[in-house]
Write a protein that holds these residues in place. Sequence first.
Motif, mmCIF file in Angstrom:
data_model
loop_
_atom_site.group_PDB
_atom_site.id
_atom_site.type_symbol
_atom_site.label_atom_id
_atom_site.label_comp_id
_atom_site.label_asym_id
_atom_site.label_seq_id
_atom_site.Cartn_x
_atom_site.Cartn_y
_atom_site.Cartn_z
ATOM 1 N N ARG A 1 11.607 0.104 1.200
ATOM 2 C CA ARG A 1 12.643 -0.631 1.924
ATOM 3 C C ARG A 1 12.484 -2.142 1.744
ATOM 4 N N GLY A 2 11.246 -2.616 1.745
ATOM 5 C CA GLY A 2 11.009 -4.043 1.532
ATOM 6 C C GLY A 2 11.522 -4.504 0.181
ATOM 7 N N ALA A 3 11.269 -3.715 -0.861
ATOM 8 C CA ALA A 3 11.783 -4.061 -2.193
ATOM 9 C C ALA A 3 13.304 -3.990 -2.213
ATOM 10 N N HIS A 4 13.835 -2.969 -1.578
ATOM 11 C CA HIS A 4 15.288 -2.801 -1.488
ATOM 12 C C HIS A 4 15.924 -3.984 -0.765
ATOM 13 N N ASP A 5 15.263 -4.482 0.281
ATOM 14 C CA ASP A 5 15.746 -5.661 1.015
ATOM 15 C C ASP A 5 15.947 -6.853 0.087
ATOM 16 N N GLU A 6 15.104 -6.951 -0.929
ATOM 17 C CA GLU A 6 15.168 -8.062 -1.885
ATOM 18 C C GLU A 6 16.076 -7.755 -3.076
ATOM 19 N N GLY A 7 16.735 -6.596 -3.029
ATOM 20 C CA GLY A 7 17.640 -6.224 -4.118
ATOM 21 C C GLY A 7 16.926 -5.792 -5.380
ATOM 22 N N GLN A 8 15.680 -5.343 -5.238
ATOM 23 C CA GLN A 8 14.879 -4.958 -6.402
ATOM 24 C C GLN A 8 14.740 -3.439 -6.500
ATOM 25 N N ASP A 9 14.509 -2.972 -7.719
ATOM 26 C CA ASP A 9 14.217 -1.558 -7.931
ATOM 27 C C ASP A 9 12.890 -1.217 -7.286
ATOM 28 N N THR A 10 12.732 0.033 -6.955
ATOM 29 C CA THR A 10 11.518 0.501 -6.322
ATOM 30 C C THR A 10 11.220 1.914 -6.799
ATOM 31 N N ILE A 11 9.960 2.205 -6.998
ATOM 32 C CA ILE A 11 9.520 3.481 -7.579
ATOM 33 C C ILE A 11 9.024 4.410 -6.481
ATOM 34 N N GLY A 12 9.373 5.696 -6.598
ATOM 35 C CA GLY A 12 8.859 6.720 -5.697
ATOM 36 C C GLY A 12 8.235 7.847 -6.502
ATOM 37 N N LEU A 13 6.960 8.096 -6.249
ATOM 38 C CA LEU A 13 6.248 9.184 -6.935
ATOM 39 C C LEU A 13 6.039 10.310 -5.933
ATOM 40 N N ASN A 14 7.044 11.131 -5.776
ATOM 41 C CA ASN A 14 7.051 12.198 -4.792
ATOM 42 C C ASN A 14 6.303 13.407 -5.316
ATOM 43 N N ILE A 15 5.982 14.308 -4.423
ATOM 44 C CA ILE A 15 5.286 15.531 -4.828
ATOM 45 C C ILE A 15 5.909 16.722 -4.120
ATOM 46 N N VAL A 16 5.882 17.850 -4.787
ATOM 47 C CA VAL A 16 6.395 19.083 -4.208
ATOM 48 C C VAL A 16 5.357 19.583 -3.206
ATOM 49 N N LEU A 17 5.744 19.626 -1.942
ATOM 50 C CA LEU A 17 4.884 20.127 -0.875
ATOM 51 C C LEU A 17 5.614 21.242 -0.137
ATOM 52 N N PRO A 18 4.880 22.151 0.509
ATOM 53 C CA PRO A 18 5.537 23.277 1.172
ATOM 54 C C PRO A 18 6.507 22.888 2.296
ATOM 55 N N HIS A 19 6.182 21.848 3.074
ATOM 56 C CA HIS A 19 7.006 21.538 4.241
ATOM 57 C C HIS A 19 7.672 20.173 4.190
ATOM 58 N N GLU A 20 7.357 19.363 3.259
ATOM 59 C CA GLU A 20 7.927 18.035 3.133
ATOM 60 C C GLU A 20 7.775 17.645 1.689
ATOM 61 N N GLN A 21 8.159 16.738 1.095
ATOM 62 C CA GLN A 21 8.799 15.565 1.559
ATOM 63 C C GLN A 21 9.883 15.240 0.565
ATOM 64 N N ALA A 22 10.966 14.743 1.018
ATOM 65 C CA ALA A 22 12.060 14.325 0.149
ATOM 66 C C ALA A 22 11.930 12.819 -0.073
ATOM 67 N N PRO A 23 12.426 12.343 -1.189
ATOM 68 C CA PRO A 23 12.375 10.899 -1.418
ATOM 69 C C PRO A 23 13.150 10.143 -0.337
ATOM 70 N N ASN A 24 12.621 9.001 0.077
ATOM 71 C CA ASN A 24 13.335 8.201 1.071
ATOM 72 C C ASN A 24 14.530 7.501 0.419
ATOM 73 N N GLU A 25 15.432 7.029 1.245
ATOM 74 C CA GLU A 25 16.701 6.474 0.759
ATOM 75 C C GLU A 25 16.566 5.137 0.032
ATOM 76 N N TYR A 26 15.387 4.522 0.061
ATOM 77 C CA TYR A 26 15.210 3.204 -0.543
ATOM 78 C C TYR A 26 14.614 3.257 -1.954
ATOM 79 N N VAL A 27 14.263 4.432 -2.421
ATOM 80 C CA VAL A 27 13.753 4.590 -3.787
ATOM 81 C C VAL A 27 14.928 4.501 -4.753
ATOM 82 N N THR A 28 14.763 3.732 -5.809
ATOM 83 C CA THR A 28 15.793 3.653 -6.841
ATOM 84 C C THR A 28 15.914 5.043 -7.485
ATOM 85 N N PRO A 29 17.098 5.651 -7.450
ATOM 86 C CA PRO A 29 17.237 7.046 -7.918
ATOM 87 C C PRO A 29 16.668 7.313 -9.315
#
Length: 173
Positions: free
Chosen positions: A116-144
């Motif tokens: 979100r902080g990077a998004h606030d500055e209008g910059q791209d941001t990286i999300g390295l998500n992992i497949v877990l049994p009960h969570e987690q989806a990428p947050n809305e501030y990760v550059t798709p």
Amino acid sequence: FQDMDFLLREDLRAVRFQLELLKPELLLEEANIASTFVFYGSARIPEPAKAAALIAAASTEHQKLVAERLKAKSHYYEECRKLARIASRVKPDAEGRRQFVVCSGGGPSIMEAANRGAHDEGQDTIGLNIVLPHEQAPNEYVTPELSFRFHYFPLRKMHFLVRARAVAVFPGG
């Protein structure tokens, strides 16, 4: 290439490793990202406003106690967001390669605050998500186009460090 039964065979594990190694590497290179600032932290600490709402919504003494503990830590969300904003202001190098691009696990809480902080500055941001049994989806501030979903935990950790020039570790990280 679309035969999932074939691709998921045990003897093709090495191929899946290679693909999980190669895809982020190619896409980060294409995005002209030379270095990252990696943010680690809890997936449970909410932003301050949500922490206050949790206390108000608590219906049992135990829920209230947990919510108060989270509220006490919620300032880390804002501190992480501020640090990510600062990192996102770093200009590209002489060759135009981007430096200190914010990178997190892409999930909620502290990871969200970083993206979100990077998004606030209008910059791209990286999300390295992992497949877990009960969570987690990428947050809305990760550059798709810079959102990656890993199956293999060690390869995810490796990608955190390949381009890292700085690391910030918040509680729970």
